[in-house]
Design a protein around this motif. Structure first.
Motif, PDB file in Angstrom:
ATOM      1  N   LEU A  40       0.822  -1.216   0.000  1.00  0.00           N
ATOM      2  CA  LEU A  40       0.000   0.000   0.000  1.00  0.00           C
ATOM      3  C   LEU A  40       0.852   1.260   0.000  1.00  0.00           C
ATOM      4  O   LEU A  40       0.521   2.237  -0.668  1.00  0.00           O
ATOM      5  N   ASP A  41       1.972   1.223   0.746  1.00  0.00           N
ATOM      6  CA  ASP A  41       2.883   2.376   0.733  1.00  0.00           C
ATOM      7  C   ASP A  41       3.458   2.602  -0.659  1.00  0.00           C
ATOM      8  O   ASP A  41       3.551   3.730  -1.131  1.00  0.00           O
ATOM      9  N   TYR A  42       3.851   1.515  -1.312  1.00  0.00           N
ATOM     10  CA  TYR A  42       4.369   1.638  -2.669  1.00  0.00           C
ATOM     11  C   TYR A  42       3.301   2.187  -3.605  1.00  0.00           C
ATOM     12  O   TYR A  42       3.552   3.085  -4.404  1.00  0.00           O
ATOM     13  N   GLN A  43       2.094   1.628  -3.493  1.00  0.00           N
ATOM     14  CA  GLN A  43       0.994   2.061  -4.349  1.00  0.00           C
ATOM     15  C   GLN A  43       0.737   3.551  -4.158  1.00  0.00           C
ATOM     16  O   GLN A  43       0.539   4.285  -5.126  1.00  0.00           O
ATOM     17  N   LYS A  44       0.756   4.000  -2.918  1.00  0.00           N
ATOM     18  CA  LYS A  44       0.504   5.408  -2.629  1.00  0.00           C
ATOM     19  C   LYS A  44       1.609   6.289  -3.211  1.00  0.00           C
ATOM     20  O   LYS A  44       1.334   7.320  -3.815  1.00  0.00           O
ATOM     21  N   SER A  45       2.861   5.882  -3.064  1.00  0.00           N
ATOM     22  CA  SER A  45       3.959   6.701  -3.577  1.00  0.00           C
ATOM     23  C   SER A  45       4.002   6.686  -5.098  1.00  0.00           C
ATOM     24  O   SER A  45       4.329   7.687  -5.726  1.00  0.00           O
TER      25      SER A  45
END
Length: 76
Positions: A40-45
């Protein structure tokens, strides 16, 4: 309004479908919470460049609001 509610309201139909597919995969394959957070962090960034600030004219419901509510919205 909470941050989560704002994020939910901003999702487009396509984004909701992608998120639903991701949730289903994670549930079906029992992905760990730690890995889920990394994904999710990757997706957000990765989506950082796609963000577009919404303007009042982009929100259809605002077109139906009475003048007094629009005025309060403008004051905030």
């Amino acid at each position: 309004m909470t941050s989560a509610m704002n994020n939910l309201n901003k999702l487009t139909s396509e984004q909701r479908n992608r998120s639903a597919t991701l949730r289903q995969y994670i549930n079906d394959n029992r992905v760990s919470l730690a890995l889920l957070h990394l994904i999710l962090d990757y997706q957000k960034s990765a989506k950082g460049g796609e963000k577009k600030r919404l303007h009042e004219e982009d929100v259809a419901v605002f077109k139906t609001l009475p003048e007094d509510l629009l005025q309060k919205l403008h004051e905030e």
